[in-house]
Design an enzyme around this catalytic site. Structure first.
Site, PDB file in Angstrom:
ATOM      1  CB  SER A   1     -14.302 -56.372  12.924  1.00  0.00           C
ATOM      2  OG  SER A   1     -14.594 -55.084  12.401  1.00  0.00           O
ATOM      3  CE  LYS A   2      -7.994 -52.642  17.816  1.00  0.00           C
ATOM      4  NZ  LYS A   2      -8.343 -51.272  17.580  1.00  0.00           N
ATOM      5  NE  ARG A   3     -11.622 -51.210   9.130  1.00  0.00           N
ATOM      6  CZ  ARG A   3     -11.840 -51.743   7.925  1.00  0.00           C
ATOM      7  NH1 ARG A   3     -11.224 -52.852   7.570  1.00  0.00           N
ATOM      8  NH2 ARG A   3     -12.669 -51.164   7.092  1.00  0.00           N
TER       9      ARG A   3
ATOM     10  N   GLY B   1     -15.958 -51.186  16.022  1.00  0.00           N
ATOM     11  CA  GLY B   1     -15.900 -50.480  17.298  1.00  0.00           C
ATOM     12  C   GLY B   1     -15.182 -49.152  17.158  1.00  0.00           C
ATOM     13  CG  ASP B   2     -11.000 -49.069  16.328  1.00  0.00           C
ATOM     14  OD1 ASP B   2     -11.214 -49.155  17.562  1.00  0.00           O
ATOM     15  OD2 ASP B   2     -10.053 -49.635  15.760  1.00  0.00           O
TER      16      ASP B   2
END
Ligand code: GLU
Length: 508
Positions: free
Chosen positions: A265-267, A269-270
């Site tokens: 998920s984008k999380r 990556g963050d």
């Protein structure tokens, strides 16, 4: 294989996740392998989730990845339009056809009525499913008379068209079909709900629009993410009900988190510091900016090579593939059923491989853009030589700046720890002597300067480090960089002497 036509059919609801890029890539590779067509279709029937800049983002992303579509919005519109919102008139007739053949029905149940049914079911600790077990008791054209139905539609009452997923009169309550990656897959039809196909606002749902378009666009293979596997029994049943030949299906495995379980998920990556989108994306409403592979300095061919191997393997040890080689080697048989773990380190490794494989002049061209941004001008041959001296240590083009800034600007300060260690009380006077040794040298080539200075150090009977380290500090500002005499030769005699003088002046 004859007439291969595949499509990438994103919904424009935001930026394209790298999982979506991989779906597009596999479709592209499959089409190229079989001399077929790769189509882009924008599935924008869900107006509530529509995001205006998303379609352009998708097109720009495919463009950056070098995976062009053969047909799509504003391109070779043989089967167009390719935006579902522009095809809306087309879908109603198929909903009508399904009603006429008894495969679908009108349902007038309001949201409140359905909520009440849900509450009733909950009280009995049962789930509420709109299907063969409940439809005969609900507000639909199966329970109302023809006249009542006509009157309701006439009066403008809101309705949806639902698909009769399963009926006890059916011969089979299990549907078995073949997925090109998963082989035989079976679904219990009697557990599934009667999905909405069409709404009285004139919009089809994803399911109807998707299969109608795949049929009309003569799609031969549907290659899409695993999250659509649960929709497969509905889609196959729709093809059967419309008496159309279904395309072949292949459901791709998920891209998994680098650590732990679940979908990337984008999380993730963050949290771990890597992008999950191909290009930077600005959320139109919140203004939030998400990083992109392009802007983070990845080379598109390295990015694509990494994605290709995330779920597909060539069956050999080979890891580096050009796009051309990928399309020759790709096959759905070698796509794995199980999820593929994403690795940011491996992604960087691919970038490094691609950067190292480029020749110095190609890299110099990319580096020049960064230099220009920094307001630095240097001639092309000089930049190319610098690249040749430092490239092997770079993973990204942008790394070249840290590896070579001293070729373009003189140090204004000196690494503190290194200065403390290398610049002693007698270093200043020693460096003044070095200046006197270098001054008369006419041939300021790397080899010549090295010979002369080393002869002097040897004659003086002092350690090499006593001169070399302060000299490096003077020219570079830190104890980094390629061969010291290459640096001196590159910046030239005048700059070399000037930098030593500045170091003496600053460090004492
Ligand atoms: N519009 C769907 C999506 O956003 C397409 C699914 C499919 O390929 O059938 O992923």
């Amino acid at each position: 294989m004859n007439n291969v036509r595949v499509r990438f059919a994103p919904s424009p609801t935001g930026p394209l996740h790298i999982g979506g890029v991989r779906t597009a890539l596999y479709n592209y590779l499959f089409a190229k392998k079989h001399g077929g067509e790769f189509i882009l279709r924008i599935e924008d029937t869900d107006q509530t989730r529509y995001v205006a800049n998303a379609e352009q983002y998708i097109i720009d992303a495919l463009d950056w990845c070098n995976i062009p579509f053969d047909e799509g919005p504003n391109k070779n519109e043989k089967f167009g339009p390719y935006r579902q919102s522009e095809r809306r008139e087309l879908y109603k007739q198929y909903a009508d056809q399904l009603i006429a053949s008894g495969n679908a029905y009108y349902a007038f149940d309001t949201a409140e009525e359905l909520d009440a049914e849900r509450t009733k079911a909950e009280a009995k600790k049962e789930p509420f499913i709109y299907n063969h077990s409940t439809r005969q008791k609900l507000n639909n054209s199966l329970t109302l008379s023809k006249e009542e139905v006509a009157a309701k539609i006439e009066a403008g009452e809101k309705y949806v068209v639902r698909f009769k997923m399963y009926d006890t009169s059916f011969e089979n309550d299990i549907l078995t079909t073949t997925d090109l990656i998963r082989k035989d897959v079976s679904f219990k039809l009697f557990l599934l709900d009667d999905k909405v196909l069409y709404k009285s606002d004139g919009m089809p749902t994803y399911h109807l629009a998707n299969i109608v378009d795949d049929h009309l666009m003569e799609i031969s293979h549907v290659i899409r993410g695993e999250e659509w596997l649960p929709s497969l029994p509905l889609h196959i049943s729709l093809y059967n009900a419309l008496e159309w030949t279904a395309p072949q299906f292949a459901h791709l495995p998920l891209i998994l988190k680098p650590v732990g379980k679940g979908k990337l998920s984008k999380r993730d990556g963050d949290k771990l510091g890597f992008p999950v989108f191909p290009l930077e994306y600005t959320n139109e409403i919140s203004g939030e900016i998400s990083r992109g592979y392009k802007e983070d300095g990845y080379l598109p061919d390295a990015f694509i090579n990494m994605l290709a191997l995330l779920g597909w393997n060539p069956g050999t040890e080979q890891e580096i593939f050009s796009l051309e080689e990928l399309s020759q080697n790709f096959s759905l048989e070698r796509v794995s059923k199980s999820g593929a773990k994403f690795s940011p380190e491996k992604t960087n490794w691919f970038n490094q491989q691609y950067l190292q494989a480029k020749n110095n002049s190609e890299v110099a061209e990319l580096f020049t853009a960064i230099l220009t941004e920094k307001g630095i001008q240097a001639n092309a041959a000089y930049i190319e030589t610098v690249v040749g001296l430092v490239k092997e240590r770079a993973v990204f083009v942008k790394d070249l700046w840290d590896l070579s800034d001293f070729f373009f600007t003189k140090p204004t300060e000196f690494d503190e720890k290194a200065s403390k260690k290398q610049w002693k009380a007698d270093t200043g006077s020693l460096m003044n002597e070095v200046i006197e040794v270098l001054k008369p040298i006419e041939d300021f080539s790397s080899a010549n300067v090295e010979t002369i200075l080393k002869e002097w150090i040897t004659a003086k009977e002092i350690g090499f480090g006593k001169v070399m380290q302060p000299l490096r500090l003077s020219l570079v500002g830190a104890l980094k960089g390629p061969h010291l005499f290459d640096i001196a030769a590159m910046i030239g005699k005048e700059a070399t002497l000037e930098r030593i003088q500045f170091a003496i002046h600053t460090l004492g």
